[in-house]
Motif scaffolding. Structure first.
Motif, PDB file in Angstrom:
ATOM      1  N   UNK A 169      43.391  32.761  31.212  1.00 43.46           N
ATOM      2  CA  UNK A 169      44.140  33.989  31.234  1.00 43.46           C
ATOM      3  C   UNK A 169      44.266  34.316  32.676  1.00 43.46           C
ATOM      4  N   UNK A 170      43.361  34.329  33.491  1.00 47.50           N
ATOM      5  CA  UNK A 170      43.346  34.865  34.795  1.00 47.50           C
ATOM      6  C   UNK A 170      44.391  34.087  35.493  1.00 47.50           C
ATOM      7  N   UNK A 171      44.508  32.622  35.427  1.00 42.28           N
ATOM      8  CA  UNK A 171      45.571  32.108  36.087  1.00 42.28           C
ATOM      9  C   UNK A 171      46.835  32.152  35.617  1.00 42.28           C
ATOM     10  N   UNK A 172      47.105  32.358  34.228  1.00 42.98           N
ATOM     11  CA  UNK A 172      48.379  32.305  33.871  1.00 42.98           C
ATOM     12  C   UNK A 172      48.860  33.913  34.270  1.00 42.98           C
ATOM     13  N   UNK A 173      48.049  35.093  34.355  1.00 40.78           N
ATOM     14  CA  UNK A 173      48.674  36.261  34.745  1.00 40.78           C
ATOM     15  C   UNK A 173      49.118  36.220  35.838  1.00 40.78           C
ATOM     16  N   UNK A 174      48.173  35.737  37.045  1.00 42.35           N
ATOM     17  CA  UNK A 174      48.898  35.530  38.162  1.00 42.35           C
ATOM     18  C   UNK A 174      50.130  34.930  38.645  1.00 42.35           C
ATOM     19  N   UNK A 175      50.043  33.633  37.674  1.00 41.15           N
ATOM     20  CA  UNK A 175      51.133  32.751  38.103  1.00 41.15           C
ATOM     21  C   UNK A 175      52.603  33.161  37.470  1.00 41.15           C
ATOM     22  N   UNK A 176      52.277  33.554  36.068  1.00 45.70           N
ATOM     23  CA  UNK A 176      53.415  34.122  35.434  1.00 45.70           C
ATOM     24  C   UNK A 176      53.775  35.489  35.331  1.00 45.70           C
ATOM     25  N   UNK A 177      52.982  36.344  35.427  1.00 46.17           N
ATOM     26  CA  UNK A 177      53.132  37.810  35.334  1.00 46.17           C
ATOM     27  C   UNK A 177      53.453  38.378  36.698  1.00 46.17           C
ATOM     28  N   UNK A 178      53.228  37.556  37.894  1.00 41.19           N
ATOM     29  CA  UNK A 178      53.345  37.798  39.389  1.00 41.19           C
ATOM     30  C   UNK A 178      53.138  39.239  39.393  1.00 41.19           C
ATOM     31  N   UNK A 179      51.772  39.728  39.310  1.00 43.51           N
ATOM     32  CA  UNK A 179      51.315  41.018  39.874  1.00 43.51           C
ATOM     33  C   UNK A 179      51.755  41.136  41.462  1.00 43.51           C
ATOM     34  N   UNK A 180      51.969  42.498  41.634  1.00 38.38           N
ATOM     35  CA  UNK A 180      52.460  42.847  43.143  1.00 38.38           C
ATOM     36  C   UNK A 180      51.250  42.189  44.021  1.00 38.38           C
ATOM     37  N   UNK A 181      50.044  42.512  43.816  1.00 38.96           N
ATOM     38  CA  UNK A 181      49.085  42.231  44.582  1.00 38.96           C
ATOM     39  C   UNK A 181      47.897  41.874  43.752  1.00 38.96           C
ATOM     40  N   UNK A 182      47.046  40.572  44.258  1.00 43.97           N
ATOM     41  CA  UNK A 182      45.876  40.523  43.843  1.00 43.97           C
ATOM     42  C   UNK A 182      44.636  40.830  44.749  1.00 43.97           C
ATOM     43  N   UNK A 183      43.794  41.760  43.964  1.00 42.41           N
ATOM     44  CA  UNK A 183      42.682  42.104  44.708  1.00 42.41           C
ATOM     45  C   UNK A 183      41.465  41.439  44.224  1.00 42.41           C
ATOM     46  N   UNK A 184      41.038  40.644  45.289  1.00 42.67           N
ATOM     47  CA  UNK A 184      39.872  39.624  44.958  1.00 42.67           C
ATOM     48  C   UNK A 184      38.685  40.303  45.459  1.00 42.67           C
ATOM     49  N   UNK A 185      37.541  40.295  44.320  1.00 50.48           N
ATOM     50  CA  UNK A 185      36.473  40.891  44.703  1.00 50.48           C
ATOM     51  C   UNK A 185      35.340  39.884  44.918  1.00 50.48           C
TER      52      UNK A 185
ATOM     53  N   UNK B 273      45.634  30.016  46.907  1.00 48.38           N
ATOM     54  CA  UNK B 273      46.535  28.821  46.761  1.00 48.38           C
ATOM     55  C   UNK B 273      47.668  29.290  45.666  1.00 48.38           C
ATOM     56  N   UNK B 274      47.496  30.293  44.948  1.00 48.61           N
ATOM     57  CA  UNK B 274      48.541  30.671  43.847  1.00 48.61           C
ATOM     58  C   UNK B 274      49.699  31.115  44.498  1.00 48.61           C
ATOM     59  N   UNK B 275      49.650  31.695  45.540  1.00 50.16           N
ATOM     60  CA  UNK B 275      50.793  32.322  46.701  1.00 50.16           C
ATOM     61  C   UNK B 275      51.020  33.713  46.255  1.00 50.16           C
ATOM     62  N   UNK B 276      50.191  34.472  45.565  1.00 54.09           N
ATOM     63  CA  UNK B 276      50.655  35.968  45.496  1.00 54.09           C
ATOM     64  C   UNK B 276      50.011  36.620  46.561  1.00 54.09           C
ATOM     65  N   UNK B 277      50.667  37.644  46.996  1.00 55.44           N
ATOM     66  CA  UNK B 277      49.930  38.780  47.977  1.00 55.44           C
ATOM     67  C   UNK B 277      48.309  38.984  47.541  1.00 55.44           C
TER      68      UNK B 277
END
Length: 622
Positions: free
Chosen positions: A74-90, A108-112
């Protein structure tokens, strides 16, 4: 999502403070559902800052993005497919090496991406010195130090995320080099499992190099406060007795110390103010007798019979949330590991059982963290024996009516009995239906933390809100239906003994005679309890035409229940077929009608058998 909204995804390891940050950002402006197609909880919330409408999506906690568990997928698919504007990694600053493994995978997934370096206070107290500027340069990503539990750095984090959403994102040279090495090994190796191991080793090698340049770790590992507390709470011999004492205090707090004080106030308001006022108002406007009966004897008596227990539910969830937020719940799994292994499970399987004290639905959903499918099925089938909060009104009322002054002991014994039956049945299953090798128990013990009052309040409100929604919808509807079936038959309005409900109850009542409560009132109440366990009480309130006070119930039920049969009745409520919501989640999680039907049927048999033993043996002494 609306196009003018900025979407931020929160990603992080379990115990990194991700949920604390989510609550700090969104407060009550959040809603919970399920990810499309699966039963893993999905949380979203909204916040407005720097003129931006922001949607915060809380991704499932995960240690990596390898596609082995539903949470990781779920986590990977959301970042790759839904392309959120930013990922905040805690990232937990006090456990930075392990946390950065997920960080590298996210980059490595390439999102801001923006890294929230959380628990800086804990890291400092442990002697860590983190050069944030150097770390940010090495990873080529903005890093904001925060203490989410205190709200420190949260606004700065969102501001950095807004800026990152419009900036060009580019991987650092080190991560680019790492990617190239990983691709080379994938080409050279025909063994995918071996290739994954090499990639993991290379990633940790890179992380170690980054940490050497930017982090000074303490030269000596000294015992922390968590270590000192754990010496007692996770002790080989003291751990389980301490846990039992904590659970006993939970029930003492829920009943004697706080809960019952507010119960009496709510009960007095309903019985002495609300019901008479509504009845007088309906009479004043010329309301028909049937309407007055429906509202006062049906709706108010039925719904009121449940909502008076909100203080008890709130107190119970306060204590459970306290154990979760302080980090003690993870220790419970650890100390129960040895006992759970006696039934072929590991300590991780005990967590759904503890969560079941609140509600069996999310507890059964949480079994997906178990690695073995047989372990997971065993945990699902035994979980409904752990008493949920919906059964609490039944215990509270019967214990107060028949065991005044000893409510906490009676209710504690029921919860303890439920766990013992669950473990016993689990042992039988693992020796018969689900023979399997033991799976290893691996779990990180987070450091103890002082819980945030805001987070506690949000947790309690979320559960109480759910209780109120059930009272205003399911129980409201059931009360109306029950009023009708108890007041009518095919010839029209009749006395309650001649009603549809009485007829149904009389058919099934003989089944319960060996259990000490073979009357139609009790039989019908138990039947309706399959809709929701709270309905057992609302049904009795309507059947007997009484208020919700324990004294009223004691007087009304004294002719049909003895001390022993009252306890046997509570035992049956504890163990018998769960509500339709739990039955539904068993079906979804097992994807099998066979196991769903088996679950409901065998639990009904176990409940009948145990309650019968309790009554028959108890009657010899009382």
């Amino acid at each position: 999502m609306a196009k003018n909204e900025l979407v931020i995804a929160l990603a992080g390891n379990p115990n990194s403070g991700k949920t604390t940050l989510f609550n700090a950002l969104t407060g009550a402006r959040q809603y919970v559902g399920n990810w499309p197609g699966v039963t893993v909880e999905k949380k979203e919330g909204k916040v407005k800052q720097d003129g931006k409408d922001i949607v915060i999506v809380d991704l499932p906690g995960t240690y990596s993005l390898s596609p082995y568990s539903m949470e990781e997928i779920i986590a990977k698919d959301f970042v790759v497919n839904e392309k959120p504007d930013v990922v905040v990694n805690i990232v937990d600053a006090s456990n930075i090496e392990r946390n950065l493994f997920l960080s590298i995978q996210l980059l490595e997934l390439g999102r801001p991406t923006v890294i929230a370096l959380n628990m800086m206070d804990v890291a400092k107290s442990r002697g860590y010195e983190i050069d944030i500027a150097k770390l940010s340069k090495e990873l080529s990503v903005p890093i904001i130090p925060i203490v989410a539990s205190k709200g420190q750095g949260v606004k700065e984090l969102i501001s950095a995320a807004i800026v990152a959403s419009t900036s060009n994102f580019e991987l650092s040279s080190g991560i680019k080099s790492l990617l190239e090495k990983n691709k080379e090994h994938e080409k050279e190796s025909a063994n995918l499992e071996l290739a994954d191991e090499i990639k993991t080793d290379l990633t940790y090698e890179y992380i170690e190099g980054v940490i050497k340049k930017s982090v000074k770790r303490p030269t000596e590992s000294k015992a922390t406060l968590s270590d000192k507390v754990d010496y007692f709470l996770t002790h080989k011999y003291l751990g389980i007795p301490i846990f039992a004492l904590i659970m006993f205090f939970t029930f003492y707090f829920t009943f004697d110390l706080v809960g019952n004080v507010f119960n009496e106030a709510i009960d007095g308001f309903i019985a002495e103010s609300l019901s008479p006022a509504v009845e007088a108002g309906l009479i004043a406007i010329g309301g028909q007798e049937w309407l007055i009966s429906l509202v006062v004897d049906g709706i108010i008596a039925g719904v009121g019979g449940v909502i008076i227990f909100i203080p008890n539910v709130a107190c119970l969830f306060f204590m459970i949330s306290l154990m979760e937020d302080t980090g003690y719940m993870a220790r419970v799994a650890f100390i129960m590991d040895r006992s759970m292994r006696n039934i072929g499970l590991n300590g991780k399987a005990f967590i759904p059982m503890v969560l079941g004290l609140g509600c069996n639905v999310p507890a059964i959903m949480s079994t997906r963290t178990l690695e073995s499918e047989k372990d997971r099925l065993t945990a699902i089938l035994i979980n409904p024996f752990v008493s949920c909060s919906a059964r609490l009104p039944v215990y509270t009322l019967f214990a107060a009516a028949f065991f005044p002054g000893n409510e906490k002991y009676v209710v504690f014994s029921l919860y303890l009995l439920g766990i013992m039956i669950a473990i016993l049945v689990g042992l039988i299953f693992k020796k018969t239906l689900f023979k399997a090798d033991e799976t290893p128990f691996i779990m990180e013990l987070p450091p103890y933390r002082f819980p945030s009052l805001k987070n506690l309040a949000l947790h309690i409100w979320d559960r109480v809100k759910g209780f109120l929604i059930r009272a205003g919808t399911l129980i409201f509807g059931a009360s109306v239906v029950l009023w009708f079936v108890l007041g009518f038959n095919m010839s029209g309005p009749v006395e309650i003994n001649e009603s549809f409900g009485a007829g149904i109850g009389k058919i099934i009542a003989p089944i319960f005679t060996p259990l000490g409560f073979g009357n139609w009132e009790a039989a019908l109440s138990l039947l309706t309890g399959v809709v929701a366990k709270e309905v057992v009480i609302s049904n009795m309130a309507i059947i007997y035409g009484i208020g919700e006070a324990a004294g009223d119930f004691a007087t009304a039920l004294s002719g049909t229940f003895s001390l022993v049969s009252a306890y046997a009745f509570m035992v049956f409520v504890l163990l018998y077929t769960p509500c339709i919501a739990v039955i539904g989640v068993v079906k979804r999680e097992t994807n099998s009608y066979k196991w769903t039907i088996f679950s409901g049927a065998y639990q009904l048999f176990v409940a009948w058998f145990v309650a019968m033993i309790v009554y028959q043996i108890g009657s010899l002494f009382f």
